[in-house]
Design a protein around this motif. Structure first.
Motif, PDB file in Angstrom:
ATOM      1  N   LEU A 143       0.841  -1.186   0.000  1.00  0.00           N
ATOM      2  CA  LEU A 143       0.000   0.000   0.000  1.00  0.00           C
ATOM      3  C   LEU A 143       0.883   1.245   0.000  1.00  0.00           C
ATOM      4  O   LEU A 143       2.098   1.166   0.157  1.00  0.00           O
ATOM      5  CB  LEU A 143      -0.915  -0.006   1.223  1.00  0.00           C
ATOM      6  CG  LEU A 143      -1.843  -1.216   1.380  1.00  0.00           C
ATOM      7  CD1 LEU A 143      -2.737  -1.031   2.601  1.00  0.00           C
ATOM      8  CD2 LEU A 143      -2.674  -1.436   0.130  1.00  0.00           C
ATOM      9  N   VAL A 147       1.079  -6.548   1.378  1.00  0.00           N
ATOM     10  CA  VAL A 147      -0.128  -7.340   1.177  1.00  0.00           C
ATOM     11  C   VAL A 147       0.271  -8.672   0.545  1.00  0.00           C
ATOM     12  O   VAL A 147       1.140  -8.715  -0.327  1.00  0.00           O
ATOM     13  CB  VAL A 147      -1.144  -6.604   0.275  1.00  0.00           C
ATOM     14  CG1 VAL A 147      -2.348  -7.480  -0.035  1.00  0.00           C
ATOM     15  CG2 VAL A 147      -1.585  -5.305   0.932  1.00  0.00           C
ATOM     16  N   TYR A 199      -5.551  -7.942   1.895  1.00  0.00           N
ATOM     17  CA  TYR A 199      -6.260  -6.658   1.861  1.00  0.00           C
ATOM     18  C   TYR A 199      -7.761  -6.931   1.753  1.00  0.00           C
ATOM     19  O   TYR A 199      -8.250  -7.480   0.761  1.00  0.00           O
ATOM     20  CB  TYR A 199      -5.802  -5.812   0.676  1.00  0.00           C
ATOM     21  CG  TYR A 199      -6.471  -4.450   0.597  1.00  0.00           C
ATOM     22  CD1 TYR A 199      -6.060  -3.415   1.424  1.00  0.00           C
ATOM     23  CD2 TYR A 199      -7.520  -4.210  -0.284  1.00  0.00           C
ATOM     24  CE1 TYR A 199      -6.672  -2.168   1.369  1.00  0.00           C
ATOM     25  CE2 TYR A 199      -8.136  -2.970  -0.347  1.00  0.00           C
ATOM     26  CZ  TYR A 199      -7.714  -1.948   0.484  1.00  0.00           C
ATOM     27  OH  TYR A 199      -8.328  -0.724   0.427  1.00  0.00           O
ATOM     28  N   VAL A 252      -7.712  -0.932  -4.157  1.00  0.00           N
ATOM     29  CA  VAL A 252      -7.524   0.233  -3.294  1.00  0.00           C
ATOM     30  C   VAL A 252      -8.123   1.486  -3.928  1.00  0.00           C
ATOM     31  O   VAL A 252      -8.847   2.247  -3.274  1.00  0.00           O
ATOM     32  CB  VAL A 252      -6.027   0.454  -2.996  1.00  0.00           C
ATOM     33  CG1 VAL A 252      -5.817   1.723  -2.180  1.00  0.00           C
ATOM     34  CG2 VAL A 252      -5.436  -0.755  -2.276  1.00  0.00           C
ATOM     35  N   VAL A 255      -5.862  -4.281   6.033  1.00  0.00           N
ATOM     36  CA  VAL A 255      -5.002  -5.439   5.795  1.00  0.00           C
ATOM     37  C   VAL A 255      -5.106  -6.391   6.984  1.00  0.00           C
ATOM     38  O   VAL A 255      -4.835  -6.010   8.127  1.00  0.00           O
ATOM     39  CB  VAL A 255      -3.541  -5.017   5.580  1.00  0.00           C
ATOM     40  CG1 VAL A 255      -2.655  -6.253   5.387  1.00  0.00           C
ATOM     41  CG2 VAL A 255      -3.428  -4.101   4.362  1.00  0.00           C
TER      42      VAL A 255
END
Length: 382
Positions: free
Chosen positions: A37, A43, A61, A91, A142
């Motif tokens: 991230l 992740v 995630y 994301v 996460v």
């Protein structure tokens, strides 16, 4: 150590499932990096694979079921879940594809509820309502890998601690999600949580299925759907249940026998279809709340022969036909996702249950942990 008891309880069901299904061969679990991230948090992706050609990929995630691949009646394997190829898209363009939803799946009217006379306010992320936890839900965090194991049942255990007051919810919540895959084609997902003060919990998975294969041009509207429920919970214009349980008999909500999704999804004569832009409703399952998973829905693609049966311990299932997919999201393989390209079947407590005393309660208290066991039972009709 705080999640050890939860994990042991969860795994006992998974092992029993494998034994009763006659699973003997070893399924494999592997883990690999999936990226980082913006803040540098790593992740991972964990793959569960059996010898029958079924595989599931889970991102830490959001405890997200990123893909689920299975063969069709001709032996051709395809990924049957809508989603993204890369972490970055999950994301940057969140749309709940395959995520673990929490603390509270579905909608809470006005984002407000009370426990023992004390009022709580959640973020509003669905116009005037809180949806799927509101704010930074479980799908945007996460999770920690607690265990990855191969064996008769390939197993992944993920854990997450949500602080007291997180997104407005009371109580520190220690949660776990356990994914299991056996040789019989059972993909289990078990949700467990314990709290240190009274709170509400309603966790589920938000996989969106196209059994013809993700991105197939015909979408999922030709799929045959069965839901063993005599009633559903009608909603108002904000998609909040009115509190009524309305019989499905004689309506486009009657899926007690297999019916094509397309048959009623555009029937504007029913105001409920107008409110939801199609199907986006909760069915009150005949079985109610159960100790072990029982059938909530069966989805079949007549072309490929692929079948998924959804089993759950929860009393309801939300059927969502991707009504808000409008071609603006680019998913796996560069596919544009549109209404009807996939179907979500989300086992759950009823929407807005904290504000509806006649619904099954979503309250969780200290010393009385939350547990939801669900299974995607995969097969092929030849």
């Amino acid at each position: 150590m705080r999640n050890v008891a939860i994990i042991k309880t969860t795994l006992s069901y998974a092992v029993a499932l494998a034994l009763t299904s006659g699973a003997a061969l070893a399924a494999e679990a592997t883990r690999a990096p999936a990226g980082t991230l913006a803040d540098g948090t790593a992740v991972e992706v964990i793959s569960l694979t059996n010898k029958q050609g079924i595989s599931a990929r889970i991102l830490t995630y959001g405890a997200t079921l990123q893909s689920l691949s299975m063969p069709d009646k001709h032996g051709k394997t395809a990924d049957v879940l809508l989603g993204y190829d890369d972490l970055k898209d999950y994301v940057d363009h969140p749309n709940y594809f395959g995520v673990t939803v929490g603390r509270y799946a579905n909608r809470i009217a006005g984002g407000a509820f009370s426990i023992d006379g004390k009022a709580y306010q959640l973020p509003l992320n669905d116009k005037t309502n809180s949806l799927h936890g509101g704010g930074k839900g479980f799908d945007k965090q996460v999770w920690k890998v607690a265990s990855v194991k191969s064996g008769p049942v390939a197993t992944l255990v993920l854990t997450l601690t949500s602080a007291d007051g997180d997104s407005g919810y009371p109580g520190k919540l220690d949660s776990s999600v356990t994914y299991t895959l056996d040789e019989a084609g059972n993909l289990g997902i078990l949700f467990d949580a314990k709290t240190d003060k009274p709170t509400i919990v309603n966790m589920t998975n938000h996989a969106i299925f196209n059994l013809g294969g993700e991105g197939s041009p015909d979408g999922a509207l030709g799929h045959l759907l069965t839901i063993p429920a005599k009633a559903y919970t009608p909603v108002d214009e904000a998609l909040i249940p009115t509190g009524e349980r309305k019989p499905v008999d004689g309506s486009v909500f009657d899926f007690r026998q297999p019916r094509r999704v397309a048959d009623g999804i555009r029937d504007g004569r029913d105001p409920q279809i107008v409110f939801g832009r199609g199907y986006d409703h909760n069915w009150a399952l005949d079985k109610g709340l159960t100790k072990t998973p029982e059938l909530a829905a069966r989805l079949e693609d007549p072309v490929s022969g692929r079948v998924v049966e959804v089993l759950t311990t929860e009393p309801g299932v939300q059927f969502y036909a991707g009504n808000f997919l409008d071609g603006t999201l680019v998913g796996k393989g560069g596919h544009l996702y549109r209404m009807g390209d996939g179907i979500a079947l989300e086992p759950q407590k009823f929407p807005d249950a904290p504000n509806k005393p006649n619904f099954v309660s979503a309250r969780v208290d200290p010393g009385k942990p939350y547990h939801h066991a669900m299974v995607y039972r995969l097969s092929v009709k030849r």
